[in-house]
Scaffold this motif. Structure first.
Motif, PDB file in Angstrom:
ATOM      1  N   GLU A   4     -17.242 -14.316  57.925  1.00 53.37           N
ATOM      2  CA  GLU A   4     -17.582 -13.203  58.607  1.00 53.37           C
ATOM      3  C   GLU A   4     -17.104 -12.123  58.330  1.00 53.37           C
ATOM      4  N   ASP A   5     -16.236 -11.646  57.107  1.00 52.96           N
ATOM      5  CA  ASP A   5     -15.915 -10.442  56.775  1.00 52.96           C
ATOM      6  C   ASP A   5     -17.455  -9.507  56.158  1.00 52.96           C
ATOM      7  N   ILE A   6     -18.474 -10.692  55.084  1.00 53.81           N
ATOM      8  CA  ILE A   6     -19.312 -10.171  54.940  1.00 53.81           C
ATOM      9  C   ILE A   6     -20.698  -9.707  55.320  1.00 53.81           C
ATOM     10  N   PHE A   8     -19.121  -8.495  58.475  1.00 52.65           N
ATOM     11  CA  PHE A   8     -19.026  -7.278  59.003  1.00 52.65           C
ATOM     12  C   PHE A   8     -19.296  -5.872  58.289  1.00 52.65           C
ATOM     13  N   THR A   9     -19.451  -5.972  57.006  1.00 52.20           N
ATOM     14  CA  THR A   9     -19.597  -4.918  55.632  1.00 52.20           C
ATOM     15  C   THR A   9     -21.302  -5.134  56.454  1.00 52.20           C
ATOM     16  N   LEU A  10     -22.194  -5.838  56.208  1.00 52.08           N
ATOM     17  CA  LEU A  10     -23.251  -5.290  56.233  1.00 52.08           C
ATOM     18  C   LEU A  10     -23.808  -4.809  57.121  1.00 52.08           C
ATOM     19  N   GLU A  11     -23.020  -5.196  58.513  1.00 54.19           N
ATOM     20  CA  GLU A  11     -23.554  -4.616  59.463  1.00 54.19           C
ATOM     21  C   GLU A  11     -22.997  -2.760  59.953  1.00 54.19           C
ATOM     22  N   ALA A  12     -21.400  -2.538  59.421  1.00 52.28           N
ATOM     23  CA  ALA A  12     -21.459  -1.366  59.070  1.00 52.28           C
ATOM     24  C   ALA A  12     -22.361  -0.678  58.173  1.00 52.28           C
ATOM     25  N   VAL A  13     -22.748  -0.903  57.108  1.00 50.18           N
ATOM     26  CA  VAL A  13     -23.526  -0.449  56.207  1.00 50.18           C
ATOM     27  C   VAL A  13     -24.759   0.044  57.382  1.00 50.18           C
ATOM     28  N   THR A  23     -27.028 -10.351  62.435  1.00 51.39           N
ATOM     29  CA  THR A  23     -26.486 -11.512  61.397  1.00 51.39           C
ATOM     30  C   THR A  23     -26.398 -12.788  62.241  1.00 51.39           C
TER      31      THR A  23
END
Length: 70
Positions: A4-6, A8-13, A23
């Protein structure tokens, strides 16, 4: 990706870059999305709980051939 943290990071970028991103942490769920939608780019994790990335890519290629009528 199944982490989930990956995701989240991809979505933020993607958000900062003003890109639309879908995702999921499950490969089989991704297949359903791919069957019903058009994507320009796919990022696939090799290690997922329900299907590995290599098998997922093979299934995606089959779907792509069906959509293109080959």
């Amino acid at each position: 990706d199944d982490e989930e943290d990956i995701l989240f990071t991809l979505e933020a970028v993607a958000d900062v870059a003003d890109l639309n991103m879908t995702t999921t942490s499950r490969g089989l769920k991704a297949l359903k999305y791919i069957k019903n939608n058009k994507f320009d780019l796919l990022l696939v994790d090799y290690h997922m709980p329900d299907i590995n990335g290599l098998k997922l890519v093979k299934e995606i290629r089959k779907i792509d051939k069906e959509k293109s009528g080959e």
